[in-house]
Design a protein around this motif. Sequence first.
Motif, PDB file in Angstrom:
ATOM      1  N   LYS A  32       0.833  -1.202   0.000  1.00 39.51           N
ATOM      2  CA  LYS A  32       0.000   0.000   0.000  1.00 39.51           C
ATOM      3  C   LYS A  32       0.867   1.252   0.000  1.00 39.51           C
ATOM      4  N   ILE A  33       1.910   1.249   0.817  1.00 43.56           N
ATOM      5  CA  ILE A  33       2.814   2.406   0.869  1.00 43.56           C
ATOM      6  C   ILE A  33       3.525   2.576  -0.466  1.00 43.56           C
ATOM      7  N   GLU A  34       4.014   1.487  -1.021  1.00 46.47           N
ATOM      8  CA  GLU A  34       4.720   1.538  -2.297  1.00 46.47           C
ATOM      9  C   GLU A  34       3.822   2.090  -3.399  1.00 46.47           C
ATOM     10  N   THR A  35       2.600   1.615  -3.459  1.00 46.31           N
ATOM     11  CA  THR A  35       1.655   2.086  -4.469  1.00 46.31           C
ATOM     12  C   THR A  35       1.385   3.574  -4.301  1.00 46.31           C
ATOM     13  N   GLY A  36       1.212   4.012  -3.069  1.00 46.77           N
ATOM     14  CA  GLY A  36       0.974   5.432  -2.810  1.00 46.77           C
ATOM     15  C   GLY A  36       2.142   6.301  -3.233  1.00 46.77           C
ATOM     16  N   VAL A  37       3.347   5.849  -2.932  1.00 46.47           N
ATOM     17  CA  VAL A  37       4.537   6.620  -3.292  1.00 46.47           C
ATOM     18  C   VAL A  37       4.695   6.693  -4.809  1.00 46.47           C
ATOM     19  N   GLY A  42       4.279   9.845  -9.770  1.00 44.83           N
ATOM     20  CA  GLY A  42       3.754  10.006 -11.118  1.00 44.83           C
ATOM     21  C   GLY A  42       2.981  11.305 -11.274  1.00 44.83           C
ATOM     22  N   LYS A  43       2.196  11.658 -10.259  1.00 41.54           N
ATOM     23  CA  LYS A  43       1.429  12.901 -10.313  1.00 41.54           C
ATOM     24  C   LYS A  43       2.357  14.118 -10.316  1.00 41.54           C
ATOM     25  N   VAL A  44       3.393  14.073  -9.476  1.00 41.57           N
ATOM     26  CA  VAL A  44       4.348  15.186  -9.423  1.00 41.57           C
ATOM     27  C   VAL A  44       5.095  15.304 -10.749  1.00 41.57           C
ATOM     28  N   THR A  45       5.509  14.182 -11.290  1.00 40.99           N
ATOM     29  CA  THR A  45       6.219  14.179 -12.567  1.00 40.99           C
ATOM     30  C   THR A  45       5.341  14.745 -13.685  1.00 40.99           C
ATOM     31  N   ASP A  46       4.091  14.301 -13.733  1.00 36.50           N
ATOM     32  CA  ASP A  46       3.174  14.804 -14.755  1.00 36.50           C
ATOM     33  C   ASP A  46       2.972  16.308 -14.622  1.00 36.50           C
ATOM     34  N   LYS A  47       2.845  16.787 -13.396  1.00 31.16           N
ATOM     35  CA  LYS A  47       2.646  18.227 -13.183  1.00 31.16           C
ATOM     36  C   LYS A  47       3.889  19.009 -13.621  1.00 31.16           C
ATOM     37  N   CYS A  48       5.065  18.498 -13.301  1.00 27.38           N
ATOM     38  CA  CYS A  48       6.309  19.166 -13.712  1.00 27.38           C
ATOM     39  C   CYS A  48       6.416  19.219 -15.234  1.00 27.38           C
ATOM     40  N   VAL A  49       6.106  18.129 -15.894  1.00 23.33           N
ATOM     41  CA  VAL A  49       6.163  18.098 -17.353  1.00 23.33           C
ATOM     42  C   VAL A  49       5.155  19.088 -17.926  1.00 23.33           C
ATOM     43  N   ALA A  50       3.955  19.122 -17.346  1.00 20.72           N
ATOM     44  CA  ALA A  50       2.919  20.025 -17.844  1.00 20.72           C
ATOM     45  C   ALA A  50       3.324  21.481 -17.685  1.00 20.72           C
TER      46      ALA A  50
END
Length: 71
Positions: A32-37, A42-50
């Motif tokens: 669960k922790i691994e999936t959350g991290v 992924g969300k942070v990376t997508d936001k940075c790319v955007a």
Amino acid sequence: MSKIVEANEKIAEKVVEGYKKIENGVVGGYKKIETGVVDGFGKVTDKCVAVLFAREGETVEDAKKRLSGEK
């Protein structure tokens, strides 16, 4: 002697059962922790790319493909 052997086998079964419950709890919690991290990264990376790399009107996926050299 057989009573001692039977008692020993019952104890061994309970110990193994307890160990498996603990193991399943630890592994489940880790997953669960691994999936959350990973999802958060992924969300942070997508936001940075955007924000930093996407051109006007370009989707995040298109920007990632362009940056990686894919066509």
